[in-house]
Design an enzyme around this catalytic site. Sequence first.
Site, PDB file in Angstrom:
ATOM      1  N   ALA A 199      -4.825   2.851  -1.606  1.00 39.79           N
ATOM      2  CA  ALA A 199      -4.155   3.224  -2.848  1.00 39.79           C
ATOM      3  C   ALA A 199      -2.889   2.393  -2.984  1.00 39.79           C
ATOM      4  O   ALA A 199      -2.064   2.349  -2.073  1.00 39.79           O
ATOM      5  CB  ALA A 199      -3.807   4.715  -2.845  1.00 39.79           C
ATOM      6  N   ALA A 229       0.841  -1.201   0.000  1.00 42.91           N
ATOM      7  CA  ALA A 229       0.000   0.000   0.000  1.00 42.91           C
ATOM      8  C   ALA A 229       0.868   1.240   0.000  1.00 42.91           C
ATOM      9  O   ALA A 229       1.898   1.289   0.688  1.00 42.91           O
ATOM     10  CB  ALA A 229      -0.917   0.027   1.209  1.00 42.91           C
ATOM     11  N   ASP A 230       0.472   2.226  -0.773  1.00 44.28           N
ATOM     12  CA  ASP A 230       1.124   3.525  -0.723  1.00 44.28           C
ATOM     13  C   ASP A 230       0.399   4.472   0.216  1.00 44.28           C
ATOM     14  O   ASP A 230       1.008   5.369   0.784  1.00 44.28           O
ATOM     15  CB  ASP A 230       1.203   4.123  -2.130  1.00 44.28           C
ATOM     16  N   ARG A 231      -0.909   4.269   0.386  1.00 45.95           N
ATOM     17  CA  ARG A 231      -1.663   5.031   1.372  1.00 45.95           C
ATOM     18  C   ARG A 231      -2.964   4.294   1.659  1.00 45.95           C
ATOM     19  O   ARG A 231      -3.632   3.835   0.744  1.00 45.95           O
ATOM     20  CB  ARG A 231      -1.949   6.447   0.873  1.00 45.95           C
TER      21      ARG A 231
END
Length: 390
Positions: A268, A258-260
Amino acid sequence: MTQQAPTLQAIKYERGSLQVLDQLRLPFETVYKDVPNSQQGHHVIQTMKVRGAPAIAIVAALSLAVDLHSSFSASPASFPDATSVSTFITTKLTYLKTSRPTAVNLFEAAGRLSSIVAAAATSSPPATAESVVNAYLSAAEAMLDRDIEDNKNIGRHGAEFILRHNPHGGDMVQVLTHCNTGSLATAGWGTALGIIRDLHTHNKLSHAFCTETRPYNQGSRLTAYELVYEQIPATLVCDSMASALLKTKKISAIIVGADRVARNGDTANKIGTYQLAITAKFHGVPFVVAAPSTSIDLQILTGDDIPIEERNGVEVVQNRGRLMGSAGGDGREGGDVPMGTVHVAAPGIGVWNPAFDVTPAHLISAVVTERGVCVKKAGQNVFDLKSFLA
């Protein structure tokens, strides 16, 4: 009995020196690039020589550590007091945050480091320039060790969850992963790939499948490289083969990074993650997000508020790789490996190239962090990550 395999080192740091493995040269060349200052730190992140949300934050912090150490050592007179050092650091951190907009780890790290510096600059007895420099260096360097420890905890928690929720039963699993989430995306060990490493280490992994992850091919270039390097049984598949794979093979889980992550669990991650979650739901396969708690942004309520980076369309229509059938194209390492770029699309075609997509929480089975596994409460379609982290 556990299995031991070499672990890839993508970030090499000692006080005053930072080198990163240039991921644009992989998998055919293993080249480390010097990062002597924060300007170069910004460059290697923006150009994706370094990528992966945890690694981006660490390289940003350590590039500034090298910059600060060198600047202070070369010209201590340029930093007459604690305030001048604090201003230097906060200005550089603000600049480094512009390198990639989607990964929250960078913003979280910058905020935390800024707070540490502010506290050091106003401490009692009166702070000095040197004391603020040392406070920043110690905090930035601690990120490296903490990230590896957190990743190993994610690996352990995630492996236990997947084994408990294996839809096919038994104590051996096959898994699918997307993009790169290993040592190349973190300080070491990895998040989603860390779970795969833990399963393999404890002889619970039958096989790992990785997507090529178009258009930047982080799966075929980077994840495949790590899996081969660490002797983990694995197979590469095209992104478009995932549904057929789940129908044909007994896949126990899809694991992604996950990036966010928004407060409700909307996630995201690299473009293509969303469609994997859809096919996992259809086939009754657990869809697991592996991320450190620093990737969870409680200030963002849902994924609708996550900024999505759009990249140059040339990444879609051009591919770079080793040229076959020419002199030196036999796999030799170093500068003798012939590399080339080819154009693979009709000239003039328009291109849309979002780097990330957002997977809704209702498609996600669990969010695995270094603190444990968060699942949805009975009857709920979203996660309560605020309570989980509290």
